[in-house]
Scaffold this motif. Structure first.
Motif, PDB file in Angstrom:
ATOM      1  N   LYS A 164      -3.645 -10.278 -13.802  1.00  0.00           N
ATOM      2  CA  LYS A 164      -3.008 -10.849 -12.609  1.00  0.00           C
ATOM      3  C   LYS A 164      -1.514 -10.564 -12.594  1.00  0.00           C
ATOM      4  O   LYS A 164      -0.941 -10.230 -11.546  1.00  0.00           O
ATOM      5  N   LYS A 165      -0.865 -10.707 -13.745  1.00  0.00           N
ATOM      6  CA  LYS A 165       0.573 -10.452 -13.815  1.00  0.00           C
ATOM      7  C   LYS A 165       0.892  -9.005 -13.448  1.00  0.00           C
ATOM      8  O   LYS A 165       1.885  -8.725 -12.780  1.00  0.00           O
ATOM      9  N   LYS A 166       0.039  -8.090 -13.878  1.00  0.00           N
ATOM     10  CA  LYS A 166       0.262  -6.677 -13.545  1.00  0.00           C
ATOM     11  C   LYS A 166       0.013  -6.427 -12.062  1.00  0.00           C
ATOM     12  O   LYS A 166       0.756  -5.689 -11.407  1.00  0.00           O
ATOM     13  N   LEU A 167      -1.048  -7.033 -11.519  1.00  0.00           N
ATOM     14  CA  LEU A 167      -1.365  -6.833 -10.106  1.00  0.00           C
ATOM     15  C   LEU A 167      -0.287  -7.427  -9.195  1.00  0.00           C
ATOM     16  O   LEU A 167      -0.017  -6.890  -8.113  1.00  0.00           O
ATOM     17  N   GLN A 168       0.327  -8.530  -9.645  1.00  0.00           N
ATOM     18  CA  GLN A 168       1.362  -9.187  -8.826  1.00  0.00           C
ATOM     19  C   GLN A 168       2.566  -8.292  -8.584  1.00  0.00           C
ATOM     20  O   GLN A 168       3.333  -8.527  -7.654  1.00  0.00           O
ATOM     21  N   GLN A 169       2.725  -7.280  -9.414  1.00  0.00           N
ATOM     22  CA  GLN A 169       3.870  -6.369  -9.247  1.00  0.00           C
ATOM     23  C   GLN A 169       3.720  -5.492  -8.005  1.00  0.00           C
ATOM     24  O   GLN A 169       4.690  -4.876  -7.568  1.00  0.00           O
ATOM     25  N   PHE A 170       2.500  -5.443  -7.453  1.00  0.00           N
ATOM     26  CA  PHE A 170       2.241  -4.541  -6.330  1.00  0.00           C
ATOM     27  C   PHE A 170       1.937  -5.372  -5.088  1.00  0.00           C
ATOM     28  O   PHE A 170       0.809  -5.774  -4.836  1.00  0.00           O
ATOM     29  N   GLY A 171       3.009  -5.676  -4.361  1.00  0.00           N
ATOM     30  CA  GLY A 171       2.899  -6.543  -3.192  1.00  0.00           C
ATOM     31  C   GLY A 171       2.503  -5.775  -1.948  1.00  0.00           C
ATOM     32  O   GLY A 171       2.183  -4.591  -1.983  1.00  0.00           O
ATOM     33  N   GLY A 172       2.555  -6.503  -0.836  1.00  0.00           N
ATOM     34  CA  GLY A 172       2.197  -5.923   0.451  1.00  0.00           C
ATOM     35  C   GLY A 172       0.795  -6.314   0.851  1.00  0.00           C
ATOM     36  O   GLY A 172      -0.090  -6.458   0.003  1.00  0.00           O
ATOM     37  N   GLY A 173       0.626  -6.479   2.152  1.00  0.00           N
ATOM     38  CA  GLY A 173      -0.682  -6.833   2.679  1.00  0.00           C
ATOM     39  C   GLY A 173      -1.043  -8.273   2.355  1.00  0.00           C
ATOM     40  O   GLY A 173      -0.345  -8.974   1.612  1.00  0.00           O
ATOM     41  N   SER A 174      -2.143  -8.720   2.916  1.00  0.00           N
ATOM     42  CA  SER A 174      -2.613 -10.083   2.679  1.00  0.00           C
ATOM     43  C   SER A 174      -4.101 -10.162   2.996  1.00  0.00           C
ATOM     44  O   SER A 174      -4.659  -9.271   3.643  1.00  0.00           O
ATOM     45  N   LEU A 215      -1.613   0.829   5.602  1.00  0.00           N
ATOM     46  CA  LEU A 215      -2.347   1.665   4.645  1.00  0.00           C
ATOM     47  C   LEU A 215      -3.850   1.577   4.888  1.00  0.00           C
ATOM     48  O   LEU A 215      -4.642   1.645   3.950  1.00  0.00           O
ATOM     49  N   MET A 216      -4.241   1.432   6.152  1.00  0.00           N
ATOM     50  CA  MET A 216      -5.661   1.307   6.503  1.00  0.00           C
ATOM     51  C   MET A 216      -6.336   0.206   5.676  1.00  0.00           C
ATOM     52  O   MET A 216      -7.456   0.332   5.218  1.00  0.00           O
ATOM     53  N   ASN A 217      -5.587  -0.890   5.470  1.00  0.00           N
ATOM     54  CA  ASN A 217      -6.085  -2.084   4.766  1.00  0.00           C
ATOM     55  C   ASN A 217      -6.476  -1.814   3.318  1.00  0.00           C
ATOM     56  O   ASN A 217      -7.362  -2.493   2.770  1.00  0.00           O
ATOM     57  N   ALA A 218      -5.811  -0.835   2.700  1.00  0.00           N
ATOM     58  CA  ALA A 218      -6.037  -0.581   1.279  1.00  0.00           C
ATOM     59  C   ALA A 218      -5.623  -1.810   0.472  1.00  0.00           C
ATOM     60  O   ALA A 218      -4.684  -2.523   0.822  1.00  0.00           O
ATOM     61  N   PHE A 219      -6.340  -2.050  -0.628  1.00  0.00           N
ATOM     62  CA  PHE A 219      -6.068  -3.202  -1.483  1.00  0.00           C
ATOM     63  C   PHE A 219      -4.833  -2.964  -2.333  1.00  0.00           C
ATOM     64  O   PHE A 219      -4.814  -2.082  -3.197  1.00  0.00           O
ATOM     65  N   THR A 220      -3.799  -3.767  -2.122  1.00  0.00           N
ATOM     66  CA  THR A 220      -2.678  -3.829  -3.062  1.00  0.00           C
ATOM     67  C   THR A 220      -3.065  -4.799  -4.176  1.00  0.00           C
ATOM     68  O   THR A 220      -4.081  -5.500  -4.094  1.00  0.00           O
ATOM     69  N   GLY A 221      -2.240  -4.855  -5.225  1.00  0.00           N
ATOM     70  CA  GLY A 221      -2.500  -5.825  -6.285  1.00  0.00           C
ATOM     71  C   GLY A 221      -2.481  -7.239  -5.763  1.00  0.00           C
ATOM     72  O   GLY A 221      -3.325  -8.079  -6.132  1.00  0.00           O
ATOM     73  N   ASN A 222      -1.533  -7.529  -4.886  1.00  0.00           N
ATOM     74  CA  ASN A 222      -1.443  -8.856  -4.280  1.00  0.00           C
ATOM     75  C   ASN A 222      -2.717  -9.213  -3.523  1.00  0.00           C
ATOM     76  O   ASN A 222      -3.203 -10.359  -3.602  1.00  0.00           O
ATOM     77  N   MET A 223      -3.282  -8.239  -2.814  1.00  0.00           N
ATOM     78  CA  MET A 223      -4.495  -8.505  -2.037  1.00  0.00           C
ATOM     79  C   MET A 223      -5.702  -8.764  -2.939  1.00  0.00           C
ATOM     80  O   MET A 223      -6.578  -9.565  -2.608  1.00  0.00           O
TER      81      MET A 223
END
Length: 304
Positions: free
Chosen positions: A42-52, A72-80
């Motif tokens: 989770k800590k690593k994924l949190q570094q990649f924001g954007g989207g919801s 980004l055509m609703n691509a999954f960021t880490g935050n998502m």
């Protein structure tokens, strides 16, 4: 005294069975014994924001979960990825829920993972932890006691294609496509999409779709049994209205009944025969003599 005691004991048994069923649907596939480090991931994924990931829960018991990263055509960021896990937890706790529609913003579904995330966690350990994180989340999504529908507008690619398989049904708008493009990235599905695809269309068709990275349009999806219906409207609002109307045909009953129905089907799909039968018995006990059952008896609807 004895009838009261027996009744009390029976209620306790039913409650224990109900709690056991609910707990089973929330069990993670992976934990620290598998080398899985969720909090570190989770800590690593949190570094990649954007989207919801947006969730609206309507009064009729239908939830609308929207992937919102249209740039980004609703691509999954880490935050998502993290937000999806949070929304699944919220849906697990939604006692009045009956159905769920998953869709994408901007008239497209999802193009998979944000390449910035993929590049940043390209080492094997991080990749495996991300895989386990998403498998856990999507398996809990599959097990929700809600009838779920993927509303596919535009493109569902890679991880987006995998997400469609985590729903009970798929509805496709005109001009949309599902495509497992993993081969082109030198990968195989890792979010559980290959396993679920085999369950949906069989091993031969799944192998063709995966090894050929074939585009599945609405007509082909219908032929494969991957889609239930091709919608009339390609418009974002119109297709959502159609999807709601379609889903309402299957959620037109009290939440207790719909949720029990989904649970017995999940048990039948996932558990060994004897365990599935016992689970069905336990779930049956939670609705037999319940408000919906008693009202139906009063109306005598069965033979009409």
């Amino acid at each position: 005294f004895f009838p009261e005691m027996a009744g009390c004991l029976w209620k306790n048994l039913l409650q224990a069975a109900k709690e056991r069923i609910i707990q089973q649907q929330r069990v993670s596939l992976y934990n620290s014994a598998h080398g899985y480090q969720e909090e570190l991931m989770k800590k690593k994924l949190q570094q990649f924001g954007g989207g919801s990931i947006n969730l609206s829960k309507e009064e009729d018991g239908i939830g609308i979960l929207t992937l919102n990263n249209p740039r980004l055509m609703n691509a999954f960021t880490g935050n998502m990825m993290i937000e999806l896990q949070e929304k699944v937890t919220e849906l697990e706790n939604w006692k009045d829920g009956k159905g769920l529609i998953i869709c994408g913003a901007g008239n497209t579904f999802c193009s998979g993972s944000d390449l910035n995330v993929v590049k940043a966690i390209s080492n094997s350990e991080d990749g495996m932890n991300m895989c386990m994180f998403m498998q856990n989340t999507l398996t809990r999504l599959v097990r929700l006691p809600l009838i779920s529908v993927a509303l596919i507008q535009g493109k569902a690619l890679g991880g987006g294609a995998e997400l469609t398989t985590a729903c009970d049904f798929r509805l496709m708008a005109p001009g949309s496509e599902i495509r497992f493009v993993h081969k082109q990235m030198g990968l195989v599905p890792g979010w559980g999409g290959a396993t679920r695809l085999v369950q949906l269309v069989g091993s031969r068709a799944a192998l063709r779709l995966l090894s050929g990275a074939l585009s599945v349009d609405p007509d082909r999806a219908l032929c494969l049994g991957l889609s239930e219906e091709t919608l009339v409207s390609a418009d974002e609002t119109g297709s959502l209205q159609e999807a709601r109307a379609w889903l309402s045909l299957y959620t037109d009953a009290p939440a207790s009944v719909i949720r029990a129905m989904k649970r017995v089907v999940t048990a039948g799909k996932e558990l060994p025969l004897e365990t599935a039968l016992r689970t069905e018995k336990d779930i049956f006990g939670t609705v037999w003599g319940g408000p919906a059952n008693l009202q139906a008896l009063l109306r005598r609807t069965k033979h009409r």
